[in-house]
Design a protein around this motif. Sequence first.
Motif, short mmCIF file in Angstrom:
data_model
loop_
_atom_site.label_atom_id
_atom_site.label_comp_id
_atom_site.label_asym_id
_atom_site.label_seq_id
_atom_site.Cartn_x
_atom_site.Cartn_y
_atom_site.Cartn_z
N ILE A 1 1.00 -1.18 0.49
CA ILE A 1 -0.23 0.19 0.29
C ILE A 1 1.06 0.81 0.17
CG2 ILE A 1 -1.61 1.15 1.41
CD1 ILE A 1 -3.10 -1.57 0.30
N ALA A 2 2.02 1.36 0.95
CA ALA A 2 2.72 2.23 0.54
C ALA A 2 3.18 2.99 -0.35
CB ALA A 2 4.28 2.29 2.28
N PHE A 3 3.48 1.55 -1.27
CA PHE A 3 4.50 1.56 -2.24
C PHE A 3 3.79 1.55 -3.13
CE2 PHE A 3 5.74 0.34 -6.45
CZ PHE A 3 7.22 0.82 -7.12
N LYS A 4 2.14 1.64 -3.10
CA LYS A 4 1.24 2.08 -4.16
C LYS A 4 1.14 4.24 -3.70
CE LYS A 4 -3.87 1.72 -5.73
NZ LYS A 4 -4.99 0.98 -6.00
N LEU A 5 1.14 3.70 -2.59
CA LEU A 5 0.75 5.40 -2.45
C LEU A 5 2.24 6.49 -2.92
CD1 LEU A 5 -0.13 5.24 0.84
CD2 LEU A 5 -1.39 6.83 -0.86
N TYR A 6 3.29 5.62 -3.39
CA TYR A 6 4.62 6.06 -3.47
C TYR A 6 4.65 6.28 -5.65
CZ TYR A 6 9.42 6.52 -4.74
OH TYR A 6 10.91 6.89 -5.85
N GLU B 1 8.39 8.23 3.73
CA GLU B 1 8.64 8.60 5.09
C GLU B 1 6.96 10.00 5.49
OE1 GLU B 1 12.67 8.56 3.21
OE2 GLU B 1 11.20 9.09 2.80
N LEU B 2 6.66 10.40 4.51
CA LEU B 2 5.26 10.47 4.36
C LEU B 2 4.03 9.65 4.78
CD1 LEU B 2 4.24 13.40 4.45
CD2 LEU B 2 3.79 13.12 1.63
N THR B 3 3.78 8.56 4.48
CA THR B 3 3.24 8.32 4.53
C THR B 3 3.65 7.40 6.23
OG1 THR B 3 2.54 6.83 2.27
CG2 THR B 3 2.35 5.17 4.43
N GLU B 4 4.73 6.87 6.38
CA GLU B 4 4.98 6.06 8.00
C GLU B 4 4.64 7.37 8.67
OE1 GLU B 4 9.07 3.36 9.57
OE2 GLU B 4 9.32 5.77 7.73
N GLU B 5 4.73 8.71 8.66
CA GLU B 5 4.59 10.36 9.19
C GLU B 5 3.03 9.53 9.71
OE1 GLU B 5 4.71 14.57 9.36
OE2 GLU B 5 6.27 13.61 8.02
N ILE B 6 2.02 10.08 8.76
CA ILE B 6 0.63 9.65 8.99
C ILE B 6 0.23 8.27 9.39
CG2 ILE B 6 -1.01 9.80 8.02
CD1 ILE B 6 -0.18 11.40 5.47
N LEU B 7 0.98 7.36 9.25
CA LEU B 7 0.43 6.38 10.03
C LEU B 7 0.77 6.64 11.56
CD1 LEU B 7 1.77 3.32 8.32
CD2 LEU B 7 -0.97 4.00 8.61
N ASN B 8 1.88 6.86 12.33
CA ASN B 8 2.65 7.88 13.73
C ASN B 8 1.78 8.39 14.20
OD1 ASN B 8 4.56 5.51 12.97
ND2 ASN B 8 5.80 7.13 12.63
N GLU B 9 1.40 9.13 13.27
CA GLU B 9 0.23 10.48 14.03
C GLU B 9 -1.47 9.30 14.85
OE1 GLU B 9 1.41 13.67 11.03
OE2 GLU B 9 -0.50 13.30 11.14
N ASN B 10 -1.68 8.49 13.50
CA ASN B 10 -2.89 7.47 14.02
C ASN B 10 -2.43 6.37 14.78
OD1 ASN B 10 -5.03 8.91 12.15
ND2 ASN B 10 -3.44 8.53 11.07
N LEU C 1 4.32 0.70 9.77
CA LEU C 1 4.53 0.45 8.39
C LEU C 1 5.16 -0.90 8.39
CD1 LEU C 1 4.16 0.67 4.93
CD2 LEU C 1 6.08 2.51 5.29
N ASP C 2 5.45 -1.82 7.21
CA ASP C 2 5.93 -2.41 6.99
C ASP C 2 7.23 -2.22 6.15
OD1 ASP C 2 7.22 -4.33 6.55
OD2 ASP C 2 5.48 -6.37 6.54
N LYS C 3 7.99 -1.73 6.66
CA LYS C 3 9.08 -0.72 5.73
C LYS C 3 10.26 -1.77 4.95
CE LYS C 3 11.41 2.54 7.81
NZ LYS C 3 12.38 3.51 8.43
N GLU C 4 9.70 -3.08 5.90
CA GLU C 4 11.04 -3.94 5.32
C GLU C 4 10.24 -4.05 3.53
OE1 GLU C 4 12.43 -8.78 6.15
OE2 GLU C 4 12.49 -7.18 7.42
N GLU C 5 8.36 -4.99 3.95
CA GLU C 5 7.98 -5.09 2.57
C GLU C 5 8.18 -3.35 1.56
OE1 GLU C 5 3.62 -6.58 1.00
OE2 GLU C 5 4.15 -5.73 3.42
N PHE C 6 8.34 -2.83 1.69
CA PHE C 6 8.12 -1.50 1.06
C PHE C 6 9.10 -1.70 0.23
CE2 PHE C 6 9.46 2.50 0.32
CZ PHE C 6 8.82 2.93 -0.79
#
Length: 879
Positions: free
Chosen positions: A392-397, A405-414, A418-423
């Motif tokens: 999902i993060a890759f699709k957003l990118y 990092e922006l996706t990760e930031e929004i996730l952290n706010e909530n 993020l599964d960064k390794e998979e991304f």
Amino acid sequence: MDNLDRFSINNIRKEFMDFFKSKEHLTEQSFSLIPKNDKSLLLIGAGMAPMKRYFTGAEIPPSNRMATCQKCVRTGDIDNVGITARHLTFFEMLGNFSFGDYFKDEAISWAWEFLTKTLKIEEDKLWVTVYEEDTDAEKIWHEKVGVPLERIVRLGKDDNFWELEVGPSGPCSEIYYDTGEGKGCGLPDCKPGCDCNRYIEIWNLVFTQFDKDEKGVYHPLPNPNIDTGMGLERVATVLQGKPSVFDVEPLLSIIKKIEEITNLSYGKDKNKDTAMKIICDHSRAATFMIGDGVIPSNEGRGYVLRRLIRRAIRKGKFLGIHREFLTETVQVVINEWEKAYPELSEKESYILKVINLEEEKFKITIDQGLELLQKEIQKIKEADKHVLDGSIAFKLYDTYGFPYELTEEILNENDFELDKEEFLAIMEEHRKMAREARNKTGSSGWKNKDFNIDAAKTIFTGYTEVSDEAEVLKIIVNGVENNTIEEGQSGFIILNKTPFYAESGGQVGDTGKLAADEFEADVISTNKYNKDIYIHEAKIMKGSISVGDNIIASIDVDKRKNIAKNHTSTHLLHKVLKQILGEHVNQAGSYVSEERLRFDYTHFETIDEATIKEIERRVNKAIFADYKVFTDLLDIEDAKKSGATALFDEKYDGVVRVVSIDTFSKELCGGTHINETGKIGLFKIISEGSIASGVRRIEAITGKAALNYLNYLNDLVDGLSETMKTTREELLSKVNNLKKELKDKDKEIHKLNNEILKNNINEILDDYEEINGLKLFAIKTKDKDANSLREMADKIKDKNENCIIILASDLGNKVLFVSSVTKDLVKKGIHAGNIIKTAATVAGGGGGGRPDFAQAGGKNPEKINEAFEVVKNQIKEIN
């Protein structure tokens, strides 16, 4: 002058530079944010970073005393920007430097003089720290400057030893400002080093004594140096008594502009204040980065810039801004800092254009991306999960331009992760596929627009015309067909005919102007829809235009000429590659713009430097031959029979355009070309290398770009000749002589080390412990490299049988281990690799090796003795 003026950013900067000018320092303008000749840094993040080669002696400084106010960018603490009082991604660093001239005495005395005499800070407000082993600095502070011992604090390496990953390093002394008891923890022993906010560091004096290499080894510098750093915004904030750097002018002016844009008041809501601060900081960082030549991209420093811009846009959305706004905050940055940094005003239009284009690009997809992310967050919430899939993060990118990092930031706010390794795994796979298919899609990007176009085929007249009268067939604004487009709007305009070449076949689209009575528009790109409808992406600068109106469409002629030179050069290059490397060479992709050309080709072997030079020579030979370039329209079969080269995976219509360069080259091509090769001027290859299995890439420049590049190389040779104090003709000989001298000195050093070892060998041979009938040599050394340890082990083995050797070298912040076992013990099953693994693991590392010899490293030199004890116990168990 009141305190606010005396402690203003502009005044502190001026006073600092004037003060050190009076101390015979050369005061220089800030170096660029882009490091020069330093691959270890992405961006300049410290005042001394651009001068590393002066500190190491690799280059001669223009003066042995210098002072600068350096532009810096650091993104390591980006998550804290806007949350803490003092974190910034962009900041100005005041610094004075000595290259083997003065040392601690002067550095300390002048720092105190500047703060107490020039800025008139009360002495009892200042505290200092020193490295716990630096008694010299403590003496100077107390006995010469007069700071009471109770206001001098000794701290350890983590606090008072300064170093980069690679480069100059040494102990330091920091000056702190006491903000008062009310800001502290209330403990009686509160002082610098305490975790409370009472004492704020304002100046760091680094006494540079070492050069740290990539292996973490500290090499003493021939002459000790001084490197100081004082964050301009931070010191102004502290001295003005402001709550944060954003409350100090001129940063506050950016905040005021954001208030004006949003109709919100700063200081009323914590979350909105944080968003305003982030926009303020990122606007300033982006302005200075673009001013220094960084452009948004998906790699390197360009990715840093894109991330900052898009993060600011997202924070704007949070504040309710639903239009383009960053050019307004960036304009404030230019206005407020142009006096100190005149390059900002010189490049004003360019900076604003880059910001505007990046914001427009992101604006198209940000809402859709945010909507998708919110839906996915809701899904994982309902599923009682806490991690978002990397896909999902890759699709957003990939689709919506969201840096992960922006996706990760929004996730952290909530409160999600993020599964960064998979991304990252998906990203790498995507890059591999992109390398193989790059530039083969032509205009396919336009097939995925959110609108459908039903229009007549556009007649392209650009092969013969640079300006043409045309009728407006369709206008699209924000994905919707409109009858009219107005001043200030951006959209897509379709004409019945056009001289604008649409991006395809690797050639960029034309730019230029559309004009009529009381109407003017800038065409910023030209693309195709469904192969034969030309779309002009335009920004309306004046008036309005409607469907059915007639306009004059005029391309940027100079840009077209430069593109044509580069495109014709790709044809020459293609032919030369076939001549030199073989007929198996085929075009695998290309990119042609006004600045450069890129040509990907199929070939399965490395190209040596001599072959690259021959390729370049033959292309230039064809240019100098001044061949005529002409075109024909032929039936596809006739074209192939004529010998025209076609791209093997390209689909062609019945009638094709054939571009011939005299009898030298003949290709099927729809691009624009010059009519004589001599007009190219010059062809220069700037890089060649592999980009995928069986695919290589050449990047080259022509014409003015090539001339500018050669002038740069010429200046570089002159600079090197001056530095080496020789002529251009003797430069290579002098460099080779210098290399030989260094090699001879290395041999001499090696010889001396062997002599030292030889003289000490008897002492070393007595330094063993007998364990169950075998000898264990466990010896700790300091600052010895792997070769020295190996030689020591060999010397011991030469004089002993039935022995195990474990040697450790303390390298400061890490440890190097070597283990060796005599042949008789190897036969008994004792393994040097197992021994070394045990020792390294204890010291926070790992490794292994052969049964008779092994080498490993560790992170904790303080655990060497513990490692030796564990090895002893291991040997006791083995034996």
